[in-house]
Design a protein around this motif. Structure first.
Motif, mmCIF file in Angstrom:
data_model
loop_
_atom_site.group_PDB
_atom_site.id
_atom_site.type_symbol
_atom_site.label_atom_id
_atom_site.label_comp_id
_atom_site.label_asym_id
_atom_site.label_seq_id
_atom_site.Cartn_x
_atom_site.Cartn_y
_atom_site.Cartn_z
ATOM 1 N N ALA A 511 0.702 -1.184 0.051
ATOM 2 C CA ALA A 511 0.133 -0.040 -0.050
ATOM 3 C C ALA A 511 0.932 1.108 -0.009
ATOM 4 N N LEU A 512 0.610 2.289 -1.106
ATOM 5 C CA LEU A 512 1.558 3.242 -1.153
ATOM 6 C C LEU A 512 1.119 4.436 -0.235
ATOM 7 N N LYS A 513 2.009 5.101 -0.017
ATOM 8 C CA LYS A 513 1.612 6.552 0.810
ATOM 9 C C LYS A 513 1.070 7.654 -0.098
ATOM 10 N N PRO A 514 0.455 8.426 0.345
ATOM 11 C CA PRO A 514 -0.278 9.721 -0.315
ATOM 12 C C PRO A 514 0.531 10.348 -1.071
ATOM 13 N N GLY A 515 0.228 10.694 -2.361
ATOM 14 C CA GLY A 515 1.238 11.421 -3.357
ATOM 15 C C GLY A 515 1.857 10.420 -4.168
ATOM 16 N N PHE A 516 1.847 9.032 -4.053
ATOM 17 C CA PHE A 516 2.589 8.103 -4.830
ATOM 18 C C PHE A 516 1.424 7.313 -5.683
ATOM 19 N N GLU A 517 1.335 6.985 -7.021
ATOM 20 C CA GLU A 517 0.594 6.193 -7.740
ATOM 21 C C GLU A 517 1.378 4.901 -8.217
ATOM 22 N N PRO A 518 0.583 3.967 -8.342
ATOM 23 C CA PRO A 518 1.159 2.751 -8.869
ATOM 24 C C PRO A 518 1.626 2.685 -10.216
ATOM 25 N N SER A 519 3.020 2.272 -10.484
ATOM 26 C CA SER A 519 3.402 2.325 -12.147
ATOM 27 C C SER A 519 4.137 1.086 -11.880
ATOM 28 N N GLU A 520 4.452 0.748 -13.183
ATOM 29 C CA GLU A 520 5.640 -0.320 -13.632
ATOM 30 C C GLU A 520 7.073 -0.045 -13.084
ATOM 31 N N GLU A 521 7.380 1.317 -13.311
ATOM 32 C CA GLU A 521 8.511 1.914 -12.804
ATOM 33 C C GLU A 521 8.663 1.762 -11.400
ATOM 34 N N LEU A 522 7.448 2.238 -10.687
ATOM 35 C CA LEU A 522 7.777 2.250 -9.352
ATOM 36 C C LEU A 522 7.663 0.922 -8.847
ATOM 37 N N GLU A 523 7.170 -0.192 -9.614
ATOM 38 C CA GLU A 523 7.183 -1.603 -9.328
ATOM 39 C C GLU A 523 8.699 -2.073 -9.018
ATOM 40 N N GLU A 525 11.437 -0.246 -9.118
ATOM 41 C CA GLU A 525 12.216 0.518 -8.151
ATOM 42 C C GLU A 525 12.179 -0.271 -6.676
ATOM 43 N N ILE A 526 11.095 -0.544 -6.216
ATOM 44 C CA ILE A 526 10.705 -1.144 -4.909
ATOM 45 C C ILE A 526 11.373 -2.491 -4.983
ATOM 46 N N ARG A 527 10.962 -3.202 -5.864
ATOM 47 C CA ARG A 527 12.037 -4.577 -6.050
ATOM 48 C C ARG A 527 13.413 -4.261 -6.061
ATOM 49 N N GLY A 528 14.014 -3.497 -6.505
ATOM 50 C CA GLY A 528 15.352 -3.243 -6.511
ATOM 51 C C GLY A 528 15.756 -2.821 -5.276
ATOM 52 N N HIS A 529 15.065 -1.827 -4.584
ATOM 53 C CA HIS A 529 15.319 -1.670 -3.121
ATOM 54 C C HIS A 529 15.410 -2.696 -2.321
ATOM 55 N N ALA A 530 14.315 -3.531 -2.260
ATOM 56 C CA ALA A 530 14.383 -4.960 -1.560
ATOM 57 C C ALA A 530 15.668 -5.678 -1.795
ATOM 58 N N ALA A 539 14.340 -11.298 -1.516
ATOM 59 C CA ALA A 539 13.567 -10.294 -1.843
ATOM 60 C C ALA A 539 12.432 -10.838 -2.894
ATOM 61 N N PRO A 540 11.214 -9.848 -2.837
ATOM 62 C CA PRO A 540 10.219 -10.458 -3.539
ATOM 63 C C PRO A 540 10.529 -10.413 -5.274
ATOM 64 N N ARG A 541 9.855 -11.639 -5.712
ATOM 65 C CA ARG A 541 9.728 -11.757 -6.923
ATOM 66 C C ARG A 541 8.866 -10.803 -7.859
ATOM 67 N N GLU A 542 7.604 -10.544 -6.878
ATOM 68 C CA GLU A 542 6.575 -9.866 -7.550
ATOM 69 C C GLU A 542 6.178 -9.076 -6.611
ATOM 70 N N ILE A 543 5.620 -7.660 -7.005
ATOM 71 C CA ILE A 543 4.747 -6.647 -5.983
ATOM 72 C C ILE A 543 3.473 -6.274 -6.591
ATOM 73 N N VAL A 544 2.366 -6.405 -5.876
ATOM 74 C CA VAL A 544 1.130 -6.029 -6.142
ATOM 75 C C VAL A 544 0.794 -4.704 -5.413
ATOM 76 N N PHE A 545 0.489 -3.640 -6.309
ATOM 77 C CA PHE A 545 -0.122 -2.450 -5.312
ATOM 78 C C PHE A 545 -1.516 -2.717 -4.810
ATOM 79 N N ARG A 546 -1.939 -2.317 -3.643
ATOM 80 C CA ARG A 546 -3.201 -2.442 -3.085
ATOM 81 C C ARG A 546 -3.461 -1.032 -2.353
ATOM 82 N N LYS A 547 -4.736 -0.670 -2.440
ATOM 83 C CA LYS A 547 -5.099 0.604 -1.622
ATOM 84 C C LYS A 547 -5.236 0.372 -0.096
ATOM 85 N N GLN A 548 -5.599 -0.848 0.278
ATOM 86 C CA GLN A 548 -5.382 -1.206 1.733
ATOM 87 C C GLN A 548 -5.345 -2.626 1.835
ATOM 88 N N LEU A 549 -4.591 -3.059 2.796
ATOM 89 C CA LEU A 549 -4.240 -4.379 3.156
ATOM 90 C C LEU A 549 -5.356 -5.071 4.020
#
Length: 582
Positions: A511-523, A525-530, A539-549
């Motif tokens: 779930a993303l913080k306000p001001g961030f929107e899901p995108s392939e580029e962000l996905e 980036e987060i995987r690279g960070h992990a 580290a995760p092989r796949e990341i799925v964006f959710r509004k809330q968990l």
């Protein structure tokens, strides 16, 4: 599909270390295992003495202990005498640098010769050894150093610069870093090779007892930080006995354990058990490569092979044809560990190698193999086998009245009667967490299993959220913590999803913080960070964006619900659900 039992021949039974398993189970005591060892002259028990010095004293110093195969084709043979001398030199290096008995030495490197001298030299000096997986990122390494209050780190220059240097000063217990590479060590570190060259190859083994701490192995939990499982020198009684009973090791055997030294298998059965049983170990520095592995089995005439289901599945995917050019006639016994081996893998082994794979079961906490398909046993493909001599196992259920044993065919929690020598003695700094593992007369493993009417045990699944990927145990909390460190991530939940090769792979919901929107580029980036934080194995092989968990009213993320939905399983009781967005 029902798989036919693989019946062992009379010749197989007669040649096994344990030709009559039922009789051995009935008659065995741990005093018998102690009698397989020498003990220190004048009293005491030390793993390094049993692995090296006693063999040299008995006239076996010229036998090859380790045949090391480098990535670049280099071959190096280490005899028992030369490995004993290197262990003594390493012990002297520690002492000359002010390291005291009982202090903690961490090894962070791949399968290189220095690892084995470091592990055994540490034990020889009466200090505690902890292996670390070289593919870990900086944060998991730092966390384990902090929890274990590590005093010494033995590593390579590359790993030090990439994964340690940035936080070294934040771990005050870490006083000494030994660098194994050729050349000058980074500032503040000690070059190990010249220090070893200047050290004596004689060292009086510390007079440790069966109950003195020897090893700390870290295992991840579903919540909280990694757990440091403490093991003692007396564990060597389990290592010598299980090496003979479960792996059928005989003195002089050519033995290959493919486990990484950063995990408990790579220490218990990649260092201690084989050396205590005086075999010649094959150590391959390189990672899995199908043709290379088949070539090693053939050229080194491997007799006993201990590998993992992930590797077996990768071999199966390549097909039987890939194995046809090779000669595997030297193989006498093959075993599998790390996660349950599917029946297809057992049968495939017999078709391709002429021998079935023998599955077995144990945990970081047990320190050694507890349940196994042994050399003289008929194999029921898919079963983990039967308890080894000295091990009392049962399937139990818990209720308000305590613990009850289940009937044959009923699913329950796999439990063991405490008392075997390699049983963990503590979780570092977590007495309550340790005490929770023991209820009544049982150690509760957290694994679900079933015992059939003939006494074979069958793995069903984990009772918690741990993820098993390529034989590695991954705790969701550790991965989630790393994900949340990214500026865009508000919350994260991690589960394991089935994978044909690795068993399970890590999938994350974010779930993303306000001001961030899901995108392939962000996905990406987060995987690279992990990956940078945790290493690619965790580290995760796949990341799925959710509004809330999905969370309970108390704020606990319901990983169980995420997994049920991912796999199309029943969602179960969701009465405590507070928030959710499918």
């Amino acid at each position: 599909m029902a798989w036919a039992t693989i019946t062992k021949s009379a010749a197989d039974r007669a040649s096994a270390n344990m030709p009559d398993p039922e009789r051995t189970r009935a008659e065995f005591s741990w005093d018998d295992a102690r009698a397989m060892l020498d003990g220190l002259p004048g009293g005491g028990l030390n793993i390094a003495h049993e692995a090296l010095d006693r063999h040299v004293a008995a006239g076996h110093g010229d036998q090859i202990a380790i045949r090391w195969l480098g990535k670049d084709g280099t071959r190096r043979d280490l005899s028992y005498a030369s490995l004993a001398a290197d262990a003594a030199r390493f012990a002297n290096v520690l002492v000359s640098n002010g390291v005291k008995p009982g202090e903690r030495v961490y090894g962070l490197m791949g399968r290189v010769p220095e690892l084995y001298a470091a592990a055994l030299g540490t034990l020889k000096a009466g200090m505690t050894f902890t292996p670390l997986f070289a593919a870990f990122g900086p944060e998991p390494i730092k966390a384990r150093m902090e929890i274990g209050e590590g005093n010494v780190l033995v590593t390579t220059e590359s790993l030090y610069r990439k994964k340690v240097a940035a936080w070294r000063e934040e771990v005050p217990s870490l006083r000494l870093v030994l660098i194994v590479d050729d050349g000058d060590a980074p500032e503040g570190c000690v070059a190990l090779k010249p220090a070893m060259a200047a050290a004596s190859d004689k060292f009086d083994t510390a007079r440790t007892t069966e109950d003195d701490m020897a090893l700390i192995h870290f295992t991840s939990g579903t919540t909280g930080r990694p757990k440091g499982a403490v093991h003692v020198h007396g564990a060597v009684m389990s290592h010598v006995a299980t090496g003979r009973f479960a792996l059928d090791l005989k003195p002089g055997d050519i033995y290959w354990c493919t486990a990484d030294p950063g995990w408990v298998t790579g220490t218990s059965y990649g260092i201690i058990s084989p050396l205590v049983n005086r075999v010649t170990m094959i150590v391959d520095e390189a990672e899995f490569d199908l043709e290379r592995w088949y070539g090693i089995l053939q050229e080194e005439k491997v007799q006993v092979w201990y590998t993992a289901p992930t590797a077996i599945r990768m071999m199966m995917r390549a097909g039987k044809e890939a194995a046809e050019p090779f000669d595997f006639s030297s193989l006498r016994f093959m075993a599998s560990v790390g996660e349950p081996l599917n029946p297809e893998g057992v049968v495939w082994g017999k078709e391709v190698f002429g021998r079935p794979f023998h599955d077995n079961w144990w945990q970081t906490e047990t320190g050694g193999i507890m349940i196994a398909n042994t050399a003289a046993m008929d194999i029921r493909p898919g079963s983990m086998g039967m308890p080894l001599p000295g091990i009392k196992a049962g399937i139990v259920s818990r209720d308000d009245g305590g613990i009850e044993e289940c009937k044959p065919g009923e699913i329950g929690e796999l439990a063991l009667r405490p008392g075997w020598p390699s049983m963990m003695r503590a979780y570092l700094h977590e007495q309550a967490r340790y005490d929770k593992c023991f209820v009544g007369d049982w150690y509760l493993t957290g694994d679900l299993a079933m015992k059939d009417k003939d006494g074979y045990f069958w793995f069903v699944g984990r009772a918690d959220d741990l993820i098993k990927s390529s034989g590695h145990l991954i705790g969701p909390f550790e991965v989630e913590s790393a994900l949340i460190e990214h500026d865009a991530v508000a919350e994260a939940a991690v589960i394991g999803i089935p994978d044909e090769t690795a068993g399970e792979v890590v999938k994350a919901y974010v779930a993303l913080k306000p001001g961030f929107e899901p995108s392939e580029e962000l996905e990406r980036e987060i995987r690279g960070h992990a990956r940078k934080k945790l290493g690619p194995a965790v580290a995760p092989r796949e990341i799925v964006f959710r509004k809330q968990l999905p969370k309970t009213r108390s704020g606990k993320i319901m990983r169980r619900l995420l997994k049920a939905r991912e796999l199309g399983l029943p969602e179960g009781d969701i009465s405590t659900l507070e928030s959710d967005e499918k």
